[in-house]
Design an enzyme around this catalytic site. Structure first.
Site, PDB file in Angstrom:
ATOM      1  N   ASP A 204      45.681  12.927  70.388  1.00 54.18           N
ATOM      2  CA  ASP A 204      46.366  13.565  69.272  1.00 54.18           C
ATOM      3  C   ASP A 204      46.247  15.090  69.381  1.00 54.18           C
ATOM      4  OD1 ASP A 204      47.673  13.048  66.665  1.00 54.18           O
ATOM      5  OD2 ASP A 204      45.956  14.125  65.847  1.00 54.18           O
ATOM      6  N   GLU A 269      49.476  14.066  73.418  1.00 47.71           N
ATOM      7  CA  GLU A 269      50.517  14.439  72.454  1.00 47.71           C
ATOM      8  C   GLU A 269      50.712  15.949  72.619  1.00 47.71           C
ATOM      9  OE1 GLU A 269      51.841  14.645  67.777  1.00 47.71           O
ATOM     10  OE2 GLU A 269      49.793  15.044  68.344  1.00 47.71           O
TER      11      GLU A 269
HETATM   12  C1  GLC Z   1      49.813  14.055  65.199  1.00 45.83           C
HETATM   13  C2  GLC Z   1      50.096  12.690  64.615  1.00 45.83           C
HETATM   14  C3  GLC Z   1      50.449  12.857  63.162  1.00 45.83           C
HETATM   15  C4  GLC Z   1      49.276  13.488  62.462  1.00 45.83           C
HETATM   16  C5  GLC Z   1      48.865  14.785  63.126  1.00 45.83           C
HETATM   17  C6  GLC Z   1      47.530  15.257  62.641  1.00 45.83           C
HETATM   18  O1  GLC Z   1      50.921  14.875  65.222  1.00 45.83           O
HETATM   19  O2  GLC Z   1      51.089  12.052  65.367  1.00 45.83           O
HETATM   20  O3  GLC Z   1      50.808  11.655  62.568  1.00 45.83           O
HETATM   21  O4  GLC Z   1      49.596  13.732  61.120  1.00 45.83           O
HETATM   22  O5  GLC Z   1      48.752  14.652  64.519  1.00 45.83           O
HETATM   23  O6  GLC Z   1      46.514  14.458  63.173  1.00 45.83           O
END
Ligand code: GLC
Ligand code: CA
Length: 534
Positions: A204, A269
């Site tokens: 993440d 991500e």
């Molecule tokens: C990422 C996740 C999202 C979350 C954010 C904070 O973007 O996909 O759902 O709110 O991180 O952890």
């Protein structure tokens, strides 16, 4: 660029994102959980995906529905127990599915023991697990950084008179990755899950783990005046100092050494919308790959689609994670025109993603062609919507999966579910399974063809230069084409090419034997060239 030596299964598989709260409820409390997931894993095996990514199930106060972790080694009781988790792994592995879990290292929950200790004792060893600063001379936040979810990225801790940093909610304080103790903690956490059998991590907020050492102000790109949507406010700034700091790559390299002996994969991500920035995050010796998110923000126009996809194949030829939907964005069916039009286009785009180097991921419900679910205002739960007037939240893409007939369409036996069901029974897995022409059955056929193409590895995407609304590329002896125009187009190949899959079945459109293939508006096609006939 050095090629990415990913575990061999990674780029051979199609991935599937399970948003656990909305997938299947096993204990009848209206919230999806691990036992529910176990009971539905055969659906994933049936559609032919090879990787399942599960969104966070850790102990959490749920300020951001699990992306605020209070204990990285414990399962939240809402989702089940460690035994339930072990059963998910065992069942998935029996079915030949790899399990990738979400790890949230950029921030913890405000309720994590580390943060509680850090707040309680400014002189203690945990203080430096987080990022604290004195107020600026005017008493306000230490710099101009903004939270992704609206407002300043700093909250004042009145007891100590210092601010702490949070790039997301105030309940999600950012960890200090300049502190070696944080590295040691996460090494233990990764090993804990690797030893339980996970096959990889979706990291993440991978692009933001390290911040500028001096916490300098970000340059503004445009004034904030009048911009009400929290996530657009974030885009008003050049994120020069809070995101994509080069030191973040050192963490990826460290983690690569940890996961490699397990044959596990690291998928970031990597939320950067510029392909050159993505390439900087993926030099080949850290993350095995990262998601390319710009396709979630593009309009439906052939040159835009080609440019957006090609940017990533040029910048990261070894391969990226391809996504058109997730638990964070409006569904592609809605973005690409809604209803049947949006469904056709989304499936056509999937055809291209199936062929591009890397790993295509589909998000739960995408295989059903789901549109955004309708969530009445008084049922909204996403903090992005609830806390920011004028902001569009993420609930419409998170409504529960429709499985079949029965209460809550098979999602849950509860009287009420955490978000309302967003779809009618006709879109359920059971209804669509019974209809050979359904969206679900087209997706299954498409993934089957993708899985049968064994000679894609090592081949680069070679884009075709067309100006008629067709977006197409070849990869080895295969071609992937999409008609992004709203009139029919012809793909003129030589007779050595045959059609393996078309996204819109219709017996009245013959599959040509003379190398001329008609593509209807929004239609995608996979073709193969017969070797030896050339
Ligand atoms: C990422 C996740 C999202 C979350 C954010 C904070 O973007 O996909 O759902 O709110 O991180 O952890
Ligand atoms: Ca439940």
């Amino acid at each position: 660029m050095k090629p990415v030596a990913a575990p061999s299964w990674l780029f051979d598989s199609v991935g599937y994102e399970v948003y656990i709260r909305s997938f299947c409820d096993g204990n009848g409390d209206g919230i999806g959980d691990l036992p529910g997931l176990s009971s539905r894993l055969d659906h994933l095996a049936r559609i032919g995906v090879g990787i399942v990514w599960i969104t966070p199930f850790y102990k959490s106060p749920m300020a951001d529905f699990g992306y605020d972790v209070a204990d990285y080694r414990a399962i939240d009781p809402v989702f089940g127990s460690l035994d339930d988790f072990d059963r998910v792994i065992a069942r998935a592995h029996d079915l030949g599915l790899r399990v990738v879990i979400d790890i949230v290292p950029n921030h913890s929950s405000i309720s994590h023991a580390w943060f509680e200790a850090a707040r309680a004792d400014p002189q203690g060893e945990y203080r430096d697990y987080y990022i604290w600063r004195d107020p600026s001379p005017d008493g306000g936040p230490p710099n101009n950084w903004m939270s992704h979810f609206g407002g300043p990225a700093w909250t004042l801790d009145e007891a100590s008179g210092q601010y702490y940093l949070h790039l997301f909610l105030p309940e999600q304080p950012d960890l200090n990755w300049r502190n070696p103790a944080v590295h040691r903690e996460f090494e233990q956490i990764l090993r804990f899950w690797l030893d339980r059998g996970v096959d990889g991590f979706r990291i993440d907020v991978a692009h933001a783990m390290v911040k500028d050492e001096q916490l300098r102000d970000n340059p503004m790109l445009m004034p904030l005046d009048g911009v009400t949507d929290a996530r657009y406010q974030f885009a008003c700034m050049d994120h020069k100092y809070d995101l994509t700091q080069p030191e973040t790559l050192d963490i990826y390299r460290e983690w690569r050494r940890i996961v490699e002996p397990y044959g596990a994969a690291l998928i970031g991500e990597t939320y950067v919308l510029d392909a050159a920035d993505l390439a900087k995050m993926l030099p080949g010796d850290g993350l095995h790959t990262g998601f390319w998110f710009t396709p979630m923000h593009m309009g439906w126009e052939a040159n835009t689609i080609r440019r957006t996809l090609k940017a990533a194949t040029d910048a990261v030829p070894a391969g990226v994670g391809w996504v058109q939907s997730s638990h964070d964005e409006s569904r592609p069916v809605a973005r690409f025109g809604g209803g049947d039009l949006g469904r056709r286009r989304s499936l056509g785009l999937s055809v291209l993603m199936m062929g591009l180097p890397g790993v295509p991921f589909i998000y739960e419900g995408e295989e059903l062609g789901l549109d955004d679910g309708v969530v009445p205002t008084d049922r909204l739960t996403d903090p992005v919507a609830v806390r920011n007037e004028g902001s569009v939240g993420r609930d419409p893409c998170r409504t529960p999966m429709p499985w079949g007939p029965g209460p809550n369409l098979g999602f849950s036996t509860a009287a009420d579910t955490w978000l309302p069901l967003g779809h009618d029974e006709q879109w359920s897995v059971a209804s669509q399974s019974a209809d050979p022409e359904s969206h679900l059955n087209r997706v299954i056929a498409m993934i089957k063809v993708r899985n049968s193409l064994t000679d894609l590895a090592g081949e680069r995407a070679s884009w075709m230069d067309r100006d008629d609304g067709v977006v197409a590329f070849t990869r080895g002896d295969n071609m992937f084409a999409l008609n992004a125009d709203d009139t029919a187009r012809v793909l003129d190949c030589d007779p050595t090419w045959t059609c393996l899959f078309r996204s819109q079945p219709d017996p009245s459109v013959p599959t040509a034997s003379d190398g001329r293939f008609e593509l209807r508006p929004g239609e995608g096609m996979i073709l193969a060239r017969t070797r030896g006939v050339r």
